[in-house]
Design an enzyme around this catalytic site. Structure first.
Site, PDB file in Angstrom:
ATOM      1  N   CYS A  79       0.840  -1.188   0.000  1.00 18.80           N
ATOM      2  CA  CYS A  79       0.000   0.000   0.000  1.00 18.80           C
ATOM      3  C   CYS A  79       0.884   1.250   0.000  1.00 18.80           C
ATOM      4  CB  CYS A  79      -0.902  -0.017   1.236  1.00 18.80           C
ATOM      5  SG  CYS A  79      -1.916   1.473   1.426  1.00 18.80           S
ATOM      6  N   CYS A  82       0.487   3.029   3.595  1.00 18.45           N
ATOM      7  CA  CYS A  82       0.945   2.522   4.895  1.00 18.45           C
ATOM      8  C   CYS A  82       1.928   1.355   4.797  1.00 18.45           C
ATOM      9  CB  CYS A  82      -0.253   2.105   5.743  1.00 18.45           C
ATOM     10  SG  CYS A  82      -1.117   0.653   5.114  1.00 18.45           S
ATOM     11  N   CYS A 127      -7.213  -1.200   1.451  1.00 19.08           N
ATOM     12  CA  CYS A 127      -6.163  -1.686   2.327  1.00 19.08           C
ATOM     13  C   CYS A 127      -6.806  -1.919   3.692  1.00 19.08           C
ATOM     14  CB  CYS A 127      -5.039  -0.657   2.434  1.00 19.08           C
ATOM     15  SG  CYS A 127      -3.806  -1.076   3.688  1.00 19.08           S
ATOM     16  N   CYS A 130      -5.106   0.748   6.464  1.00 19.61           N
ATOM     17  CA  CYS A 130      -5.371   2.195   6.478  1.00 19.61           C
ATOM     18  C   CYS A 130      -6.673   2.581   5.792  1.00 19.61           C
ATOM     19  CB  CYS A 130      -4.205   2.960   5.847  1.00 19.61           C
ATOM     20  SG  CYS A 130      -4.056   2.778   4.064  1.00 19.61           S
ATOM     21  N   CYS A 151      -8.394  -5.613 -10.017  1.00 15.94           N
ATOM     22  CA  CYS A 151      -8.032  -4.509 -10.910  1.00 15.94           C
ATOM     23  C   CYS A 151      -7.633  -3.333 -10.020  1.00 15.94           C
ATOM     24  CB  CYS A 151      -9.230  -4.182 -11.790  1.00 15.94           C
ATOM     25  SG  CYS A 151      -8.889  -2.986 -13.078  1.00 15.94           S
TER      26      CYS A 151
END
Length: 163
Positions: A79, A82, A127, A130, A151
């Site tokens: 991510c 984070c 995510c 976060c 995607c």
């Protein structure tokens, strides 16, 4: 006579209020709590403009613009907000859609929700650490593996090469 008909019409219209609208409001009011939580100002200072637009405002980057689209290196996609590990390079495949695509996520690190923004239900990915918007998952991926196509907006990810 007209007063009675008008009164009955008003009562009928008031009674027609469906509860489907209320259900959607309840769904949109739910607040998920994430391990990494920052103010909007903190996110803006940490992320680039495109990362902020995608991760925090659920935007979408233009197709075929991600530097990660044709990346074939071995490693982990994390991510951009984070650094949580989200996808492994061995699960990446070329979908032809213009966005990095994976046939599976790293279990437990991605959360899912239903998105109606374009008029029909889609499975949205975030995510799990976060809450950053990643993209959507569809059932048109490789049939020889999971059949899923995650995607993902490339700007929502950072790539960490193996070794």
């Amino acid at each position: 006579m007209f007063k009675k008909i008008y009164f009955i019409l008003i009562l009928t219209l008031m009674g027609c209020k469906g509860n489907s609208q209320e259900n959607k409001m309840v769904q949109s009011e739910k607040q998920e709590v994430f391990t990494v939580s920052k103010t909007d100002a903190e996110w803006r200072s940490q992320l680039t403009d495109i990362q902020y637009y995608i991760l925090r405002k659920a935007g979408t980057e233009n197709a075929f613009t991600s530097d990660l689209l044709d990346n074939k290196e071995k490693g982990i996609y994390v991510c951009a907000g984070c650094n949580t590990e989200l996808f492994k390079s061995e699960h990446k495949f070329k979908s032809g859609t213009g966005w990095p695509s994976f046939d599976r996520e790293i279990e437990g690190n991605v959360s899912f929700d239903t998105d109606y923004k374009i008029g029909y239900a889609r499975t949205e990915e975030h995510c799990a650490t976060c809450g950053g918007h990643l993209g959507h998952v569809f059932n048109d991926g490789p049939s020889n593996t999971t059949g899923k196509r995650h995607c993902i907006n490339g700007a929502a990810l950072k790539f960490v090469a193996k070794n």
